[in-house]
Scaffold this motif. Sequence first.
Motif, PDB file in Angstrom:
ATOM      1  N   HIS A 228       0.825  -1.209   0.000  1.00  0.00           N
ATOM      2  CA  HIS A 228       0.000   0.000   0.000  1.00  0.00           C
ATOM      3  C   HIS A 228       0.862   1.263   0.000  1.00  0.00           C
ATOM      4  N   ALA A 229       2.100   1.139   0.444  1.00  0.00           N
ATOM      5  CA  ALA A 229       3.018   2.283   0.458  1.00  0.00           C
ATOM      6  C   ALA A 229       3.658   2.501  -0.902  1.00  0.00           C
ATOM      7  N   VAL A 230       2.943   2.202  -1.967  1.00  0.00           N
ATOM      8  CA  VAL A 230       3.495   2.261  -3.322  1.00  0.00           C
ATOM      9  C   VAL A 230       4.076   3.629  -3.703  1.00  0.00           C
ATOM     10  N   PRO A 231       3.535   4.773  -3.237  1.00  0.00           N
ATOM     11  CA  PRO A 231       4.207   6.038  -3.584  1.00  0.00           C
ATOM     12  C   PRO A 231       5.625   6.116  -3.042  1.00  0.00           C
ATOM     13  N   LEU A 232       5.878   5.453  -1.902  1.00  0.00           N
ATOM     14  CA  LEU A 232       7.207   5.452  -1.307  1.00  0.00           C
ATOM     15  C   LEU A 232       8.090   4.353  -1.877  1.00  0.00           C
ATOM     16  N   SER A 233       7.534   3.174  -2.084  1.00  0.00           N
ATOM     17  CA  SER A 233       8.353   2.039  -2.497  1.00  0.00           C
ATOM     18  C   SER A 233       8.569   1.967  -4.003  1.00  0.00           C
ATOM     19  N   GLN A 234       7.621   2.493  -4.775  1.00  0.00           N
ATOM     20  CA  GLN A 234       7.724   2.444  -6.239  1.00  0.00           C
ATOM     21  C   GLN A 234       7.398   3.813  -6.852  1.00  0.00           C
ATOM     22  N   PRO A 235       8.147   4.862  -6.479  1.00  0.00           N
ATOM     23  CA  PRO A 235       7.819   6.196  -7.002  1.00  0.00           C
ATOM     24  C   PRO A 235       7.944   6.292  -8.517  1.00  0.00           C
ATOM     25  N   ASP A 236       8.855   5.527  -9.114  1.00  0.00           N
ATOM     26  CA  ASP A 236       9.009   5.589 -10.575  1.00  0.00           C
ATOM     27  C   ASP A 236       7.751   5.100 -11.276  1.00  0.00           C
ATOM     28  N   ALA A 237       7.179   3.988 -10.780  1.00  0.00           N
ATOM     29  CA  ALA A 237       5.975   3.451 -11.399  1.00  0.00           C
ATOM     30  C   ALA A 237       4.795   4.399 -11.220  1.00  0.00           C
TER      31      ALA A 237
END
Length: 260
Positions: free
Chosen positions: A221-230
């Motif tokens: 759920h923390a995708v903005p932090l863990s996958q900012p490129d995507a």
Amino acid sequence: MHEPTPEPPAVVLVHGAFSDASCWAGVVGLLHADGLTVRAPANPLRGLAYDAACLRSVLRRIDVPVVLVGHGYGGAVVTEAATDADNVVALCYVAAFGLDAGECLLDITSRFSPTPAADALFSAAVPAPFPADADSELYIRRERYLHVYAADLPPHVTSVLSVTQRPIARCALTGRSGPPAWAAKPSWYAVATADHVLDPTAQRFMAMRMAATARLVDASHAVPLSQPDAVAAVIREAAAWASTGRGSCHGPRHPFRAGT
């Protein structure tokens, strides 16, 4: 005579529950490198109607087209706020709630398999009345935060996030959405396939319902932090359409399409 150059959009990033605007730090840096104007206002997390009204006040102060982005609960807020915001030309959902008319967050979460977040929350009373009659607020238990919210981030990062999390008012879970902005505005969706807060199947369902252009991201759920490129890549697609493709009132409308 040359035709006027389309005005580049501003990107407005709206965070969700258990977080704050700093969750967008990596995404903001990437969008700034693209030359985009970015704003990341605080989401009060006090209730859907109140939070949407606060976001509308931010949008009214922006005099260029807007790509509006929501993460988690922030998706419900952008869906509500953008309905009567004429300058919002595109919507992006990042592992987010894209509610339909009359729905609330609990309607979505109860429709799909329970996630680990369901038994990892605890409530705390608030000391005084808040907007939207918020009489208690929800946190993720510190010892469950890494697994539930951010399993793809290093433990030393999640240990900080767990003690700085922003709680959400319990009443925000039951606030009913009005007519959805995504019914009239083109939408993009980043589905976090390893999300333990919002079931990825629910995310796919909402992306399909809004006929969004979707990208599957192997992330928590923390995708903005863990996958900012995507996440930035999805926002770039929406911004590119906002800059060059606004030939119709609805923009591209097509079935769910998963990107890589």
